[in-house]
Design a protein around this motif. Structure first.
Motif, PDB file in Angstrom:
ATOM      1  N   ASP A  90       0.809  -1.216   0.000  1.00  0.00           N
ATOM      2  CA  ASP A  90       0.000   0.000   0.000  1.00  0.00           C
ATOM      3  C   ASP A  90       0.846   1.271   0.000  1.00  0.00           C
ATOM      4  OD1 ASP A  90      -2.415  -1.425   0.055  1.00  0.00           O
ATOM      5  OD2 ASP A  90      -2.290  -1.667   2.232  1.00  0.00           O
ATOM      6  N   ALA A  91       2.010   1.220   0.619  1.00  0.00           N
ATOM      7  CA  ALA A  91       2.840   2.423   0.742  1.00  0.00           C
ATOM      8  C   ALA A  91       3.631   2.659  -0.531  1.00  0.00           C
ATOM      9  CB  ALA A  91       3.783   2.283   1.934  1.00  0.00           C
ATOM     10  N   PRO A  92       3.821   3.914  -0.936  1.00  0.00           N
ATOM     11  CA  PRO A  92       4.667   4.206  -2.103  1.00  0.00           C
ATOM     12  C   PRO A  92       6.110   3.755  -1.853  1.00  0.00           C
ATOM     13  CG  PRO A  92       3.339   6.119  -1.483  1.00  0.00           C
ATOM     14  CD  PRO A  92       3.198   5.129  -0.379  1.00  0.00           C
ATOM     15  N   ILE A  93       6.726   3.225  -2.872  1.00  0.00           N
ATOM     16  CA  ILE A  93       8.105   2.759  -2.762  1.00  0.00           C
ATOM     17  C   ILE A  93       9.046   3.957  -2.894  1.00  0.00           C
ATOM     18  CG2 ILE A  93       9.845   1.189  -3.669  1.00  0.00           C
ATOM     19  CD1 ILE A  93       7.434  -0.225  -2.527  1.00  0.00           C
ATOM     20  N   GLU A  94      10.010   4.042  -1.982  1.00  0.00           N
ATOM     21  CA  GLU A  94      10.995   5.122  -2.011  1.00  0.00           C
ATOM     22  C   GLU A  94      12.391   4.549  -2.217  1.00  0.00           C
ATOM     23  OE1 GLU A  94      10.565   7.241   1.615  1.00  0.00           O
ATOM     24  OE2 GLU A  94       8.489   7.857   1.237  1.00  0.00           O
ATOM     25  N   ILE A  95      13.324   5.444  -2.551  1.00  0.00           N
ATOM     26  CA  ILE A  95      14.706   5.022  -2.779  1.00  0.00           C
ATOM     27  C   ILE A  95      15.281   4.351  -1.537  1.00  0.00           C
ATOM     28  CG2 ILE A  95      17.048   5.847  -3.227  1.00  0.00           C
ATOM     29  CD1 ILE A  95      15.450   5.851  -5.709  1.00  0.00           C
ATOM     30  N   ALA A  96      14.899   4.842  -0.372  1.00  0.00           N
ATOM     31  CA  ALA A  96      15.447   4.287   0.878  1.00  0.00           C
ATOM     32  C   ALA A  96      15.068   2.831   1.069  1.00  0.00           C
ATOM     33  CB  ALA A  96      14.956   5.119   2.069  1.00  0.00           C
ATOM     34  N   HIS A  97      13.924   2.415   0.571  1.00  0.00           N
ATOM     35  CA  HIS A  97      13.533   1.014   0.696  1.00  0.00           C
ATOM     36  C   HIS A  97      14.539   0.090   0.013  1.00  0.00           C
ATOM     37  CE1 HIS A  97       9.606   3.013   1.392  1.00  0.00           C
ATOM     38  NE2 HIS A  97       9.378   1.984   2.184  1.00  0.00           N
ATOM     39  N   ALA A  98      15.098   0.535  -1.120  1.00  0.00           N
ATOM     40  CA  ALA A  98      15.998  -0.306  -1.897  1.00  0.00           C
ATOM     41  C   ALA A  98      17.441  -0.210  -1.427  1.00  0.00           C
ATOM     42  CB  ALA A  98      15.912   0.075  -3.374  1.00  0.00           C
ATOM     43  N   PHE A  99      17.905   0.996  -1.093  1.00  0.00           N
ATOM     44  CA  PHE A  99      19.318   1.189  -0.803  1.00  0.00           C
ATOM     45  C   PHE A  99      19.649   1.188   0.689  1.00  0.00           C
ATOM     46  CE2 PHE A  99      18.680   3.004  -5.012  1.00  0.00           C
ATOM     47  CZ  PHE A  99      19.701   2.401  -5.717  1.00  0.00           C
ATOM     48  N   ALA A 100      18.667   1.386   1.513  1.00  0.00           N
ATOM     49  CA  ALA A 100      18.898   1.339   2.962  1.00  0.00           C
ATOM     50  C   ALA A 100      17.669   0.746   3.648  1.00  0.00           C
ATOM     51  CB  ALA A 100      19.203   2.739   3.505  1.00  0.00           C
ATOM     52  N   PRO A 101      17.390  -0.535   3.392  1.00  0.00           N
ATOM     53  CA  PRO A 101      16.170  -1.137   3.952  1.00  0.00           C
ATOM     54  C   PRO A 101      16.156  -1.152   5.476  1.00  0.00           C
ATOM     55  CG  PRO A 101      17.587  -2.808   2.961  1.00  0.00           C
ATOM     56  CD  PRO A 101      18.151  -1.482   2.568  1.00  0.00           C
ATOM     57  N   GLU A 102      17.338  -1.137   6.105  1.00  0.00           N
ATOM     58  CA  GLU A 102      17.378  -1.145   7.564  1.00  0.00           C
ATOM     59  C   GLU A 102      16.927   0.188   8.149  1.00  0.00           C
ATOM     60  OE1 GLU A 102      21.114   0.474   5.943  1.00  0.00           O
ATOM     61  OE2 GLU A 102      19.946  -1.365   5.588  1.00  0.00           O
ATOM     62  N   SER A 103      16.936   1.259   7.340  1.00  0.00           N
ATOM     63  CA  SER A 103      16.531   2.575   7.836  1.00  0.00           C
ATOM     64  C   SER A 103      15.030   2.797   7.792  1.00  0.00           C
ATOM     65  CB  SER A 103      17.232   3.675   7.020  1.00  0.00           C
ATOM     66  OG  SER A 103      16.789   3.658   5.672  1.00  0.00           O
ATOM     67  N   VAL A 104      14.289   1.886   7.169  1.00  0.00           N
ATOM     68  CA  VAL A 104      12.832   2.026   7.096  1.00  0.00           C
ATOM     69  C   VAL A 104      12.254   1.808   8.491  1.00  0.00           C
ATOM     70  CG1 VAL A 104      10.728   1.150   6.048  1.00  0.00           C
ATOM     71  CG2 VAL A 104      12.834   1.239   4.707  1.00  0.00           C
ATOM     72  N   PRO A 105      11.470   2.735   9.016  1.00  0.00           N
ATOM     73  CA  PRO A 105      10.934   2.587  10.377  1.00  0.00           C
ATOM     74  C   PRO A 105      10.023   1.376  10.512  1.00  0.00           C
ATOM     75  CG  PRO A 105       9.887   4.431   9.219  1.00  0.00           C
ATOM     76  CD  PRO A 105      11.025   3.984   8.359  1.00  0.00           C
ATOM     77  N   GLU A 106      10.014   0.817  11.695  1.00  0.00           N
ATOM     78  CA  GLU A 106       9.183  -0.359  11.941  1.00  0.00           C
ATOM     79  C   GLU A 106       7.695  -0.035  11.853  1.00  0.00           C
ATOM     80  OE1 GLU A 106      10.278  -1.961  15.670  1.00  0.00           O
ATOM     81  OE2 GLU A 106      12.326  -2.517  15.060  1.00  0.00           O
ATOM     82  N   SER A 107       7.356   1.228  12.036  1.00  0.00           N
ATOM     83  CA  SER A 107       5.950   1.630  11.977  1.00  0.00           C
ATOM     84  C   SER A 107       5.423   1.703  10.542  1.00  0.00           C
ATOM     85  CB  SER A 107       5.777   3.000  12.642  1.00  0.00           C
ATOM     86  OG  SER A 107       6.596   3.972  12.008  1.00  0.00           O
ATOM     87  N   ALA A 108       6.315   1.563   9.564  1.00  0.00           N
ATOM     88  CA  ALA A 108       5.886   1.618   8.172  1.00  0.00           C
ATOM     89  C   ALA A 108       5.012   0.417   7.838  1.00  0.00           C
ATOM     90  CB  ALA A 108       7.103   1.647   7.257  1.00  0.00           C
ATOM     91  N   PRO A 109       4.059   0.569   6.908  1.00  0.00           N
ATOM     92  CA  PRO A 109       3.196  -0.563   6.529  1.00  0.00           C
ATOM     93  C   PRO A 109       4.020  -1.742   6.027  1.00  0.00           C
ATOM     94  CG  PRO A 109       2.364   1.500   5.615  1.00  0.00           C
ATOM     95  CD  PRO A 109       3.711   1.805   6.186  1.00  0.00           C
ATOM     96  N   GLU A 110       3.571  -2.942   6.357  1.00  0.00           N
ATOM     97  CA  GLU A 110       4.286  -4.139   5.942  1.00  0.00           C
ATOM     98  C   GLU A 110       4.227  -4.280   4.425  1.00  0.00           C
ATOM     99  OE1 GLU A 110       4.390  -8.962   6.841  1.00  0.00           O
ATOM    100  OE2 GLU A 110       2.898  -7.657   7.793  1.00  0.00           O
ATOM    101  N   SER A 111       5.357  -4.622   3.856  1.00  0.00           N
ATOM    102  CA  SER A 111       5.460  -4.755   2.399  1.00  0.00           C
ATOM    103  C   SER A 111       5.621  -6.219   2.018  1.00  0.00           C
ATOM    104  CB  SER A 111       6.660  -3.944   1.881  1.00  0.00           C
ATOM    105  OG  SER A 111       6.871  -4.190   0.511  1.00  0.00           O
ATOM    106  N   PRO A 112       5.037  -6.640   0.893  1.00  0.00           N
ATOM    107  CA  PRO A 112       5.243  -8.026   0.419  1.00  0.00           C
ATOM    108  C   PRO A 112       6.619  -8.243  -0.189  1.00  0.00           C
ATOM    109  CG  PRO A 112       3.846  -6.816  -1.102  1.00  0.00           C
ATOM    110  CD  PRO A 112       4.079  -5.899   0.063  1.00  0.00           C
ATOM    111  N   ILE A 113       7.434  -7.199  -0.246  1.00  0.00           N
ATOM    112  CA  ILE A 113       8.757  -7.275  -0.868  1.00  0.00           C
ATOM    113  C   ILE A 113       9.830  -7.182   0.206  1.00  0.00           C
ATOM    114  CG2 ILE A 113      10.357  -6.158  -2.458  1.00  0.00           C
ATOM    115  CD1 ILE A 113       7.931  -5.065  -3.953  1.00  0.00           C
ATOM    116  N   SER A 114      10.816  -8.078   0.132  1.00  0.00           N
ATOM    117  CA  SER A 114      11.987  -8.039   1.015  1.00  0.00           C
ATOM    118  C   SER A 114      13.164  -7.491   0.214  1.00  0.00           C
ATOM    119  CB  SER A 114      12.311  -9.440   1.553  1.00  0.00           C
ATOM    120  OG  SER A 114      11.249  -9.937   2.339  1.00  0.00           O
ATOM    121  N   TRP A 115      13.626  -6.318   0.600  1.00  0.00           N
ATOM    122  CA  TRP A 115      14.712  -5.673  -0.128  1.00  0.00           C
ATOM    123  C   TRP A 115      16.064  -6.095   0.444  1.00  0.00           C
ATOM    124  CZ3 TRP A 115      13.963  -2.608  -4.383  1.00  0.00           C
ATOM    125  CH2 TRP A 115      12.667  -2.135  -4.610  1.00  0.00           C
TER     126      TRP A 115
END
Length: 435
Positions: A289-314
């Motif tokens: 549901d959440a828009p994909i951002e550059i941080a999801h791909a290049f720094a997945p550990e920086s994505v906050p835990e409160s972010a919606p769960e994604s079906p993709i593991s980066w």
């Protein structure tokens, strides 16, 4: 072992900027358990043995192209990861036919929308590549992709969407008219079009052609979907198949990005409202549901835990190595040299013809291999012709005396002779005074 899917990186709130990569991501998201695969935004075709993205890595095994990836996953899982296992023979035939239709027509429209349309390329697409590419690819790859897209769509007659090319052509025509003396220089006035007026004329001249192309693409898919949940299901409920992944790859790039000149999105919303709703629904299911951002791909550990769960593991891509930088620069230099460019092109054709995951039949592989060999022979004949011509020209110039080569002894004799001639030509001081 966890599978890794290498793709072009995220852009426009989507997990990839490439339609084929989006299709492969959608398939893995729907067919594979989440903990069995990772998504790597490498954004570098050189990581693939075939020089293409998307590519699936399973240890030492690399499989490129969407259809080959689907076949490999079906065989690897012994049918467990096959989205098409519920299709009958008729539906399988429709799957192949409509998938080819979507790829051929959809690729042309995406090329026109993201790359050929100048407002969109310079205002949106090129900056998106700049955000996801590392040096030196951020300076090398976007112009190559831009040129490739223009070449693929040249036959459609919509090159006027490329305002830079139109301006360059206008300047060439202007210079040619001046050089030919058709127009006196003092009577030539440069046109003073504003950007808005030029865009208005361009949009008007392309309107009917764009209307026809978008209708030919969206209307058959809208009729095929109808009120169903997915393209090949027989009822409102059902499960998606591989054609839905292909459709999502191209339709999401038409519908989701916020572009400077959104002519494709506007056409899709107007001509195919059911298809637009289907694309949004399937996008949320496959990409989250959440828009994909550059941080999801290049720094997945920086994505906050409160972010919606994604079906993709980066998985964050590795930094580009010095060897990779050198290879990229050398490849760019080779592509700029006609002789080396032809060699690389022929080697690429032969590699595709010999690849087991190329998706080509044995006849197609044989024809492609023969074509590569024929091109190589033609290239060698051309080189031999040029070398022979230069040799004949040099021989002729030597024969008529326009060109000569002297040895050291001959040069000394010439110098001595010239010295004696100089002494004989000019009298000494005593002789001059005696006179």
């Amino acid at each position: 072992m966890v599978l890794q899917l290498h793709v072009w990186g995220p852009a426009f709130a989507l997990p990839s900027i490439d339609a084929q990569c989006l299709a492969a991501i959608a398939y893995c998201s729907l067919a594979l358990p989440k903990d069995s695969w990772e998504l790597v935004a490498s954004s570098d075709p050189s990581v693939s043995p075939t020089g293409e993205l998307p590519v699936l890595q399973n240890g030492a095994v690399w499989v490129s192209r969407f259809r080959s990836i689907v076949d490999y996953l079906r065989q690897y899982s012994k049918g467990a990861w096959d989205l098409d296992n519920q299709l009958d023979e008729t539906s399988r035939a429709d799957n192949i036919a409509f998938s080819s239709f979507i790829e051929s027509r959809g690729q042309s429209l995406v090329d026109l929308y993201l790359y050929v349309t100048s407002q969109n390329y310079y205002g949106n697409t090129s900056p998106a590549y700049g955000s996801l590419l590392q040096w030196p690819n951020q300076w090398i790859l976007p112009p190559k992709l831009h040129g490739a897209a223009k070449g693929r769509t040249e036959h459609l007659g919509l090159s006027s969407l490329d305002l830079q090319a139109m301006e360059d052509q206008r300047q060439r025509d202007h210079s040619a008219a001046v050089a030919a003396g058709k127009i006196p220089k003092n009577l030539i006035q440069r046109p003073r079009d504003t950007v808005s007026s030029f865009l208005g004329r361009t949009a008007q001249s392309n309107h009917f052609r764009i209307e026809a192309l978008t209708a030919e693409f969206f209307e058959p898919l809208e009729a095929m979907l109808g009120r169903k949940a997915y393209l090949l299901t027989a009822e409102d409920e059902g499960t998606p198949s591989s054609i839905d992944c292909i459709a999502l790859g191209y339709l999401s790039l038409a519908l989701v990005p916020e572009m400077s000149f959104p002519w494709l999105r506007d056409a899709m919303r107007a001509k195919a409202p059911l298809l637009s709703a289907y694309t949004e629904r399937l996008r949320r299911r496959c990409f989250g549901d959440a828009p994909i951002e550059i941080a999801h791909a290049f720094a997945p550990e920086s994505v906050p835990e409160s972010a919606p769960e994604s079906p993709i593991s980066w998985r964050a891509p590795g930094r580009i190595s010095v060897a990779a930088v050198g290879t990229t620069l050398l490849s760019t230099l080779a592509d700029s040299t006609p002789f080396l460019r032809e060699i690389r092109k022929n080697n690429g054709l032969k590699k595709v013809a010999q690849s087991e995951d190329s998706g080509l039949s044995s006849t197609e592989k044989r024809v492609l291999n023969l074509h590569a060999e024929s091109k190589k022979k033609d290239m060698y004949v051309s080189i031999a012709t040029v070398v022979g011509g230069v040799a004949l020209m040099v021989g002729y110039m030597m024969q008529v005396g326009m060109l000569s080569f002297q040895t050291e002894d001959e040069e000394e004799e010439v110098e001595e002779g010239s010295g004696e001639a100089s002494e004989a030509a000019y009298p000494t001081v005593a002789e001059f005074l005696a006179v």
